[in-house]
Write an enzyme that holds these catalytic residues in place. Structure first.
Site, PDB file in Angstrom:
ATOM      1  N   ASP A 229       2.367  -2.262  -3.624  1.00  0.00           N
ATOM      2  CA  ASP A 229       2.102  -1.683  -2.082  1.00  0.00           C
ATOM      3  C   ASP A 229       3.415  -1.363  -1.057  1.00  0.00           C
ATOM      4  O   ASP A 229       3.600  -0.794  -0.082  1.00  0.00           O
ATOM      5  CB  ASP A 229       1.120  -2.687  -1.471  1.00  0.00           C
ATOM      6  CG  ASP A 229      -0.320  -2.411  -1.520  1.00  0.00           C
ATOM      7  OD1 ASP A 229      -0.495  -1.579  -2.347  1.00  0.00           O
ATOM      8  OD2 ASP A 229      -1.212  -2.882  -1.010  1.00  0.00           O
TER       9      ASP A 229
ATOM     10  N   ARG B 103     -15.601  -8.332   4.700  1.00  0.00           N
ATOM     11  CA  ARG B 103     -15.593  -8.599   3.358  1.00  0.00           C
ATOM     12  C   ARG B 103     -16.135  -9.961   3.238  1.00  0.00           C
ATOM     13  O   ARG B 103     -15.858 -10.870   3.889  1.00  0.00           O
ATOM     14  CB  ARG B 103     -14.237  -8.597   2.712  1.00  0.00           C
ATOM     15  CG  ARG B 103     -13.461  -7.413   3.170  1.00  0.00           C
ATOM     16  CD  ARG B 103     -12.052  -7.205   2.558  1.00  0.00           C
ATOM     17  NE  ARG B 103     -12.046  -7.266   1.201  1.00  0.00           N
ATOM     18  CZ  ARG B 103     -12.230  -6.148   0.245  1.00  0.00           C
ATOM     19  NH1 ARG B 103     -12.211  -5.000   0.632  1.00  0.00           N
ATOM     20  NH2 ARG B 103     -12.185  -6.393  -1.012  1.00  0.00           N
TER      21      ARG B 103
ATOM     22  N   ARG C 194     -10.890 -11.322  -6.908  1.00  0.00           N
ATOM     23  CA  ARG C 194      -9.513 -11.070  -6.820  1.00  0.00           C
ATOM     24  C   ARG C 194      -8.615 -12.339  -7.153  1.00  0.00           C
ATOM     25  O   ARG C 194      -7.682 -12.380  -7.956  1.00  0.00           O
ATOM     26  CB  ARG C 194      -8.820 -10.893  -5.472  1.00  0.00           C
ATOM     27  CG  ARG C 194      -7.514 -10.622  -5.155  1.00  0.00           C
ATOM     28  CD  ARG C 194      -7.262 -10.273  -3.589  1.00  0.00           C
ATOM     29  NE  ARG C 194      -7.444  -8.810  -3.315  1.00  0.00           N
ATOM     30  CZ  ARG C 194      -6.421  -7.937  -3.330  1.00  0.00           C
ATOM     31  NH1 ARG C 194      -5.133  -8.115  -3.431  1.00  0.00           N
ATOM     32  NH2 ARG C 194      -6.815  -6.893  -2.848  1.00  0.00           N
TER      33      ARG C 194
ATOM     34  N   ALA D   2      -4.186  -1.915  -6.862  1.00  0.00           N
ATOM     35  CA  ALA D   2      -3.569  -2.529  -7.739  1.00  0.00           C
ATOM     36  C   ALA D   2      -3.207  -2.082  -9.246  1.00  0.00           C
ATOM     37  O   ALA D   2      -2.062  -2.637  -9.726  1.00  0.00           O
ATOM     38  CB  ALA D   2      -4.786  -3.865  -7.912  1.00  0.00           C
TER      39      ALA D   2
HETATM   40  C1  FAD Z   1      -9.359  -4.964   1.819  1.00  0.00           C
HETATM   41  C2  FAD Z   1      -8.586  -4.492   0.330  1.00  0.00           C
HETATM   42  C3  FAD Z   1      -9.382  -4.081  -0.808  1.00  0.00           C
HETATM   43  C4  FAD Z   1      -8.709  -3.584  -1.997  1.00  0.00           C
HETATM   44  N1  FAD Z   1      -9.241  -3.615  -2.922  1.00  0.00           N
HETATM   45  C5  FAD Z   1      -8.806  -2.843  -4.036  1.00  0.00           C
HETATM   46  C6  FAD Z   1      -9.593  -2.609  -5.401  1.00  0.00           C
HETATM   47  O1  FAD Z   1     -10.729  -2.736  -5.317  1.00  0.00           O
HETATM   48  N2  FAD Z   1      -8.726  -2.160  -6.495  1.00  0.00           N
HETATM   49  C7  FAD Z   1      -7.425  -1.870  -6.396  1.00  0.00           C
HETATM   50  O2  FAD Z   1      -6.949  -1.462  -7.371  1.00  0.00           O
HETATM   51  N3  FAD Z   1      -6.811  -2.071  -5.285  1.00  0.00           N
HETATM   52  C8  FAD Z   1      -7.453  -2.561  -3.976  1.00  0.00           C
HETATM   53  N4  FAD Z   1      -6.801  -2.770  -2.859  1.00  0.00           N
HETATM   54  C9  FAD Z   1      -5.300  -2.882  -2.982  1.00  0.00           C
HETATM   55  C10 FAD Z   1      -4.486  -3.711  -3.636  1.00  0.00           C
HETATM   56  O3  FAD Z   1      -4.944  -4.846  -3.116  1.00  0.00           O
HETATM   57  C11 FAD Z   1      -3.169  -3.706  -3.481  1.00  0.00           C
HETATM   58  O4  FAD Z   1      -2.831  -2.227  -3.730  1.00  0.00           O
HETATM   59  C12 FAD Z   1      -2.582  -4.443  -4.444  1.00  0.00           C
HETATM   60  O5  FAD Z   1      -2.962  -5.804  -4.384  1.00  0.00           O
HETATM   61  C13 FAD Z   1      -0.779  -4.486  -4.210  1.00  0.00           C
HETATM   62  O6  FAD Z   1      -0.292  -5.479  -4.872  1.00  0.00           O
HETATM   63  P1  FAD Z   1       1.089  -5.851  -4.469  1.00  0.00           P
HETATM   64  O7  FAD Z   1       1.555  -6.822  -5.548  1.00  0.00           O
HETATM   65  O8  FAD Z   1       1.878  -4.664  -4.344  1.00  0.00           O
HETATM   66  O9  FAD Z   1       1.187  -6.691  -3.053  1.00  0.00           O
HETATM   67  P2  FAD Z   1       0.494  -7.878  -2.492  1.00  0.00           P
HETATM   68  O10 FAD Z   1      -0.798  -8.291  -3.573  1.00  0.00           O
HETATM   69  O11 FAD Z   1       0.380  -7.786  -0.924  1.00  0.00           O
HETATM   70  O12 FAD Z   1       1.616  -9.041  -2.980  1.00  0.00           O
HETATM   71  C14 FAD Z   1       2.616  -9.388  -2.236  1.00  0.00           C
HETATM   72  C15 FAD Z   1       3.179 -10.716  -2.600  1.00  0.00           C
HETATM   73  O13 FAD Z   1       4.518 -10.679  -1.977  1.00  0.00           O
HETATM   74  C16 FAD Z   1       4.768 -11.970  -1.330  1.00  0.00           C
HETATM   75  N5  FAD Z   1       5.484 -11.877  -0.377  1.00  0.00           N
HETATM   76  C17 FAD Z   1       5.771 -11.140   0.794  1.00  0.00           C
HETATM   77  N6  FAD Z   1       6.876 -11.310   1.305  1.00  0.00           N
HETATM   78  C18 FAD Z   1       7.714 -11.944   0.685  1.00  0.00           C
HETATM   79  C19 FAD Z   1       9.028 -12.789   0.860  1.00  0.00           C
HETATM   80  N7  FAD Z   1       9.756 -12.382   1.895  1.00  0.00           N
HETATM   81  N8  FAD Z   1       9.418 -13.460  -0.032  1.00  0.00           N
HETATM   82  C20 FAD Z   1       8.847 -14.020  -0.913  1.00  0.00           C
HETATM   83  N9  FAD Z   1       7.526 -13.524  -1.343  1.00  0.00           N
HETATM   84  C21 FAD Z   1       6.901 -12.440  -0.515  1.00  0.00           C
HETATM   85  C22 FAD Z   1       3.198 -12.453  -0.726  1.00  0.00           C
HETATM   86  O14 FAD Z   1       3.008 -13.662  -0.471  1.00  0.00           O
HETATM   87  C23 FAD Z   1       2.393 -11.626  -2.002  1.00  0.00           C
HETATM   88  O15 FAD Z   1       2.132 -12.767  -2.680  1.00  0.00           O
HETATM   89  C24 FAD Z   1      -7.403  -3.397  -1.837  1.00  0.00           C
HETATM   90  C25 FAD Z   1      -6.414  -3.700  -0.418  1.00  0.00           C
HETATM   91  C26 FAD Z   1      -7.399  -4.032   0.600  1.00  0.00           C
HETATM   92  C27 FAD Z   1      -6.388  -4.285   1.639  1.00  0.00           C
END
Ligand code: FAD
Length: 448
Positions: free
Chosen positions: A309, A190, A112, A322
């Site tokens: 998410d 993990r 990741r 993702a």
């Molecule tokens: C254990 C696990 C395994 C997974 N494996 C997979 C996989 O194999 N394939 C897949 O497609 N998906 C997988 N997923 C799901 C995937 O990781 C998520 O759906 C995806 O990463 C969501 O991305 P995002 O950008 O929405 O959120 P996130 O990756 O959570 O990013 C959110 C970002 O916002 C920042 N942030 C938060 N609040 C604030 C704030 N107030 N001000 C400024 N910045 C802030 C955080 O620091 C972070 O960098 C997995 C999830 C988990 C829990």
């Protein structure tokens, strides 16, 4: 550095909160479509943390459009051609080959943090204004603009995308009330580590000495998946199990090998050997949290939207979280391009109309896959072991978000302008009506 394609400036200013895959992808896509982006991330320094993540062919198309990125990824991504399933005692059951899916597009599985870094570097190379160490504490909107308060400073744009992940504070602007994440009833151990010790062990060496492998062991209410990467040089595993403890909702919560092994009583010696070979500081325990589906992804004036998410958390077993967060950004960049600066709220409404049905249908697959494995009746499975195979749906995986958005956006905008109800794209099949709500509600109820 290859030449980076970009449409002429649209004049549209976008603030994006969160530089996960959702926020970064949205930033890159907005940049490609000529919108001006500020990307705010609370972490001061992005480190290549985490372990394995899988991107399916639907997001493979997105990576491929980012000049030079798949070449950067190639040396670090997993290259096995199938997944070998066993029962928990180690009896081989079946192999699921990925060859048939090649025509759907590129799959990208790997570390990741390493993949994230490649994407982050691409966003920087494109000139996206990325500001690290910025914590957003408030959102606001008027009829003509939207903005955030970050590190105490007010920043204003035409619209804001809240991409803050599952613990999003931005959801409050949509719901009007606090909406804390709920436990899903499951947690995952993990790990990711160098495979040298596995190569020296007779029972584990086949997993790492002949290139990349992908292997699963399935038992009651748990599954253990392992993959080697970089020609077998590095190794990762995940154990999904019932969450009976009170662990914190923290990605980095350290795991305990003795606790892991308690879940594996009666499991194959090879699985125990993998756990034994895991360096203690490379083992993490992560609680899987969930959220109820939202009725909308938009703020009242439709100048702020949730993506990734923050809008729709995914269980890892869907292998789509993702990818779906990336599809959000692709779609938004196009609805903004087509609606134009004068019609930004309409663009956000079009994003929701295009994404809502598809993303919730994708979300359900996380529960169904887990149940298919954890509740397996092995007497039945031995009659047809292919029932263990991951469901590979063409509607989900043989899909290019950019092509699709361009195909439908004009009609969606037209219907919205005329005040017509807009059908959400890829609605759930009839028998699954209210399915997301009920499946997820059941999942959460079981915990209560
Ligand atoms: C254990 C696990 C395994 C997974 N494996 C997979 C996989 O194999 N394939 C897949 O497609 N998906 C997988 N997923 C799901 C995937 O990781 C998520 O759906 C995806 O990463 C969501 O991305 P995002 O950008 O929405 O959120 P996130 O990756 O959570 O990013 C959110 C970002 O916002 C920042 N942030 C938060 N609040 C604030 C704030 N107030 N001000 C400024 N910045 C802030 C955080 O620091 C972070 O960098 C997995 C999830 C988990 C829990």
């Amino acid at each position: 550095m290859p030449e980076l394609s970009k449409l002429p400036p649209s004049g549209i200013k976008v603030i994006i909160v969160g530089a996960g895959f959702g926020g970064l992808c949205a930033a890159i896509e907005c940049n490609r479509k000529g919108h001006e982006v500020i990307l705010l991330e609370k972490v001061k320094q992005l480190k290549p943390l985490g372990d394995v993540i899988s991107f399916s062919s639907n997001s493979g198309h997105i990576f491929e459009r980012w000049e030079g990125v798949v070449d950067e990824l190639d040396p670090i991504v997993h290259k096995s051609t199938g997944l070998d399933f066993h029962d928990w005692m180690g009896n081989f059951a079946t192999r699921q080959e990925w060859g048939d899916e090649k025509q759907w597009g590129r799959r990208i599985n790997g570390h990741r943090g390493q993949i994230h870094d490649v994407v982050y570097q691409h966003a920087k190379a494109r000139g996206v204004d990325i500001r690290l160490g910025q914590t957003v504490t408030d959102y606001f909107e008027t009829d003509t603009e939207a903005g955030v308060v970050s590190n105490g400073e007010k920043l204003v744009a035409d619209c804001v995308f809240a991409a803050e992940g599952v613990k999003s504070a931005g959801r409050k602007i949509v719901l009007g009330t606090e909406d804390p994440p709920k436990p899903s009833g499951y947690a995952v151990y993990r790990s990711w580590f160098n495979s040298d010790d596995l190569a020296k062990n007779e029972r584990t060496k086949h997993l790492v000495v002949n290139g990349d492998t992908h292997t699963g062991w399935i038992g009651e209410d748990k599954h253990f998946l392992a993959a080697s990467v970089k020609g077998g040089k590095e190794f990762s595993w995940v154990l999904t199990h019932k969450d009976d403890g009170d662990i914190e909702e923290d990605w980095q919560f350290p795991g305990n090998k003795n606790e892991v092994k308690k879940h594996l009583v009666g499991w194959a010696p090879v699985v125990h050997d993998i756990v034994d070979a895991t360096p203690p500081d490379r083992l993490f325990d992560y609680k899987l949290v969930f959220r109820d589906p939202l009725p909308t992804f938009l703020s009242p004036k439709a100048r702020i939207c949730l993506i990734g998410d923050a809008a729709h958390p995914f269980l890892p077993t869907s292998i789509q979280g993702a990818s779906q967060s990336m599809e959000d950004g692709v779609t938004l960049a196009i609805t903004l391009e087509k609606a134009g600066k004068a019609d930004v709220p309409l663009a956000l409404r079009a994003y929701e109309a295009i994404r809502y049905g598809r993303v919730h249908r994708a979300q359900m697959t996380g529960v169904t896959t887990r149940e298919q494995w954890h509740k397996a009746d092995w007497n039945e499975i031995w009659k047809d072991t292919k029932v263990l195979h991951l469901k590979r749906d063409a509607w989900l995986l043989d899909f290019d978000a950019e092509t699709h958005a361009y195909e439908v956006v004009d009609d969606v905008l037209k219907d919205l302008r005329q005040g017509k109800p807009v059908k959400t794209d890829t609605p759930p099949e009839p028998e699954q009506k209210n399915g997301v709500q009920s499946v997820i509600a059941t999942e959460v109820d079981q915990l209560a």
